[in-house]
Design an enzyme around this catalytic site. Structure first.
Site, PDB file in Angstrom:
ATOM      1  N   GLY A  74      20.379  35.569  32.177  1.00  0.00           N
ATOM      2  CA  GLY A  74      19.314  35.239  31.224  1.00  0.00           C
ATOM      3  C   GLY A  74      17.960  35.113  31.912  1.00  0.00           C
TER       4      GLY A  74
ATOM      5  N   ASN B  61      23.098  37.059  25.064  1.00  0.00           N
ATOM      6  CA  ASN B  61      21.649  37.107  24.838  1.00  0.00           C
ATOM      7  C   ASN B  61      20.930  37.722  26.039  1.00  0.00           C
ATOM      8  OD1 ASN B  61      19.490  36.619  23.029  1.00  0.00           O
ATOM      9  ND2 ASN B  61      18.827  34.886  24.289  1.00  0.00           N
TER      10      ASN B  61
ATOM     11  N   SER C 140      15.643  20.150  27.828  1.00  0.00           N
ATOM     12  CA  SER C 140      14.364  20.602  27.275  1.00  0.00           C
ATOM     13  C   SER C 140      13.488  19.412  26.913  1.00  0.00           C
ATOM     14  CB  SER C 140      14.658  21.413  26.017  1.00  0.00           C
ATOM     15  OG  SER C 140      13.482  21.607  25.273  1.00  0.00           O
TER      16      SER C 140
ATOM     17  N   TYR D  90      19.474  22.708  17.595  1.00  0.00           N
ATOM     18  CA  TYR D  90      19.304  23.066  19.008  1.00  0.00           C
ATOM     19  C   TYR D  90      18.917  21.824  19.823  1.00  0.00           C
ATOM     20  CZ  TYR D  90      16.971  24.614  23.277  1.00  0.00           C
ATOM     21  OH  TYR D  90      16.586  24.747  24.590  1.00  0.00           O
TER      22      TYR D  90
ATOM     23  N   LYS E  14      20.938  19.593  23.011  1.00  0.00           N
ATOM     24  CA  LYS E  14      20.440  19.188  24.337  1.00  0.00           C
ATOM     25  C   LYS E  14      20.643  17.673  24.526  1.00  0.00           C
ATOM     26  CE  LYS E  14      19.450  23.174  25.804  1.00  0.00           C
ATOM     27  NZ  LYS E  14      20.318  23.780  26.802  1.00  0.00           N
TER      28      LYS E  14
ATOM     29  N   ASN F 210       7.399  24.534  29.084  1.00  0.00           N
ATOM     30  CA  ASN F 210       7.392  25.913  28.555  1.00  0.00           C
ATOM     31  C   ASN F 210       7.386  26.951  29.682  1.00  0.00           C
ATOM     32  OD1 ASN F 210       6.497  24.116  26.369  1.00  0.00           O
ATOM     33  ND2 ASN F 210       6.202  26.001  25.237  1.00  0.00           N
TER      34      ASN F 210
ATOM     35  N   ASN G 264       9.609  34.703  18.947  1.00  0.00           N
ATOM     36  CA  ASN G 264       9.053  33.481  18.349  1.00  0.00           C
ATOM     37  C   ASN G 264       8.133  32.754  19.309  1.00  0.00           C
ATOM     38  OD1 ASN G 264      10.400  33.601  15.797  1.00  0.00           O
ATOM     39  ND2 ASN G 264      12.287  33.167  16.915  1.00  0.00           N
TER      40      ASN G 264
ATOM     41  N   THR H 249      -0.883  35.635  15.684  1.00  0.00           N
ATOM     42  CA  THR H 249      -1.405  34.580  14.812  1.00  0.00           C
ATOM     43  C   THR H 249      -1.366  33.275  15.590  1.00  0.00           C
ATOM     44  OG1 THR H 249      -0.516  35.692  12.867  1.00  0.00           O
ATOM     45  CG2 THR H 249      -1.078  33.358  12.622  1.00  0.00           C
TER      46      THR H 249
ATOM     47  N   ARG I  97       0.482  22.736  25.243  1.00  0.00           N
ATOM     48  CA  ARG I  97       1.796  22.739  25.884  1.00  0.00           C
ATOM     49  C   ARG I  97       1.604  22.788  27.405  1.00  0.00           C
ATOM     50  NH1 ARG I  97       2.690  21.924  21.419  1.00  0.00           N
ATOM     51  NH2 ARG I  97       4.198  22.835  19.981  1.00  0.00           N
TER      52      ARG I  97
ATOM     53  N   GLY J 158       7.057  22.076  12.094  1.00  0.00           N
ATOM     54  CA  GLY J 158       7.861  21.538  13.202  1.00  0.00           C
ATOM     55  C   GLY J 158       7.149  21.492  14.542  1.00  0.00           C
TER      56      GLY J 158
END
Ligand code: NAD
Ligand code: UFG
Length: 343
Positions: free
Chosen positions: A13, A38, A131, A156, A160, A186, A205, A223, A238, A302
């Site tokens: 990954g 993935n 996370s 999700y 965690k 991040n 996303n 956007t 972030r 969110g």
């Protein structure tokens, strides 16, 4: 010299592949367990391009105790296992609200199974991918590890929190672990060689994969989700960390664990700096000399307004710090996008 193997679940990954490279650079022998749910088998070729040999790999579904046992038998027969880094999980917040069972099955199932087989082989050192989502919208920023864990906003996020709790429970049991729980902020960027990077499947996303695809004219202009937040320029803040700096924190974590016996410590991993979405756009343009097509849009449900890490604990205990700037990460992200292809 004795080979020091490190089992890396999810090593094909995004974060896992970069960690495999840094483990190799630090003299460890990484052993990847992945089922490409993935990711893509070509990632192994990308790793080989960087490290000069094909990485050790087992195609394993980490929720399967049977498959894990088979792989662990072979790996432990090859030599000592220094520790396990457990990346394998699903990570899409939105999808987890649509298909919660998929997330509970994979994220909790793989962690339970890996801990069980790890104990069967008396492997002690365990590194878990958590996370900053566990903090939700913190009252105080920068956020340190003592901040309260808030009610999870998505399945999700709950996986965690639950896995962290699971590891703490095992640590407090008759057969304790020696573990660190790493709360990533991040991660962005790619290996500077562009041999490995993030492989967003479908519509990205996350900010950086969307931004680079928009610049490559593969997508509509970016956007910016909300410019009316209570931040200096109105956009969310972030803590964006170069994936190689994040990978190196795992190596530092393993070194630290080798000096411990029954640790169970949580560490924030970020840069310690907050960057807004508009600042990211400006930094990308500065780093690459290319304009980012974007428009200001409405808020994404969110999203927290602002979060960045207090990384004092990781700096002090793990003797680790970031080497790369945001511009470095955005240059590497763009180089990787160019390799993936433009319109
Ligand atoms: P990724 O999807 O790129 O990598 C995960 C890897 O695990 C993939 O190669 C996938 O094929 C594999 N995998 C998943 N389930 C598996 C299973 N049951 N058996 C074997 N392999 C399996 O994700 P990533 O961005 O590299 O994230 C790695 C870890 O870090 C995850 O646990 C994620 O939740 C956590 N994390 C990521 C971020 C982020 O922004 N990328 C932030 C915080 C935490
Ligand atoms: N953003 C945009 N436009 C986009 C995409 C994102 O403006 O097209 C903004 C978001 O609103 C946010 C910022 O860019 O303000 C970062 O968004 P990301 O989706 O890249 O990252 P998040 O901080 O929302 O979420 C990430 C991971 C989650 C993880 C969380 C905390 O994707 O899995 O960090 O670790 F839970």
């Amino acid at each position: 010299m004795e080979m020091k193997q490190v089992i890396v679940t999810g090593g094909a990954g995004y974060i896992g592949s970069h960690t495999v490279v840094e483990l190799h650079n630090a003299g460890f022998t990484p052993v990847i367990l992945d089922n490409f749910i993935n990711s893509d088998a070509d990632v192994l070729k990308g790793i080989e391009e960087i490290i000069g040999y094909p990485p050790s790999f087992f195609e394993v579904d980490c929720t399967s105790i049977i498959q894990l046992r088979e792989a662990f038998e072979k790996i432990t027969a090859q030599g000592v296992v220094e520790g396990i880094i457990h990346f394998a999980a699903f990570k899409a917040v939105g999808e987890s609200t649509e298909q919660p069972l998929k997330y509970y099955q994979n994220n909790l199932g793989s962690t339970t199974a890996i801990l069980q087989v790890m104990q069967e082989h008396s492997i002690k050192n365990f590194v878990f991918s958590s996370s900053c989502t566990v903090y939700g919208q913190p009252n105080v920023i920068p956020v340190d590890e003592s901040a309260p864990i808030l009610e999870a906003e998505s399945p999700y996020g709950f996986t965690k929190q639950a896995c962290e709790r699971m590891i703490m429970d095992v640590n407090g049991s008759a057969q304790p672990l020696n573990a660190i729980l790493l709360r990533y902020f991040n991660p962005i960027g790619a290996h500077p060689s562009a041999a490995i990077g993030e492989l967003p499947i479908g519509h990205p996303n996350n900010l950086i994969p969307y931004l680079t695809q928009a610049v490559a004219e593969l997508r509509e202009p970016l956007t910016v989700f909300g410019a009316d937040y209570d931040t200096p320029d109105g956009t969310c803040i972030r803590d964006y960390i170069h994936v190689i700096d994040l990978a190196n924190a795992h190596v530092a974590g393993l070194h630290w664990l080798s000096s411990q016996t029954e640790a169970c410590e949580v560490f924030n991993l970020g840069t310690g700096n907050g960057t807004s979405v508009l600042e990211i756009i400006e930094a990308f343009e500065r780093a690459n000399g290319i304009a980012v097509p974007y428009k200001l849009g409405s808020r994404r449900p969110g999203d927290v307004t602002a979060i960045y890490a207090d990384v004092t604990k990781a700096k002090n205990l793990l003797d680790w710090s970031c080497q790369f700037t945001i511009e470095d990460a955005l240059r590497d992200a763009w180089r990787w996008q160019q390799k993936l292809g433009a319109a």
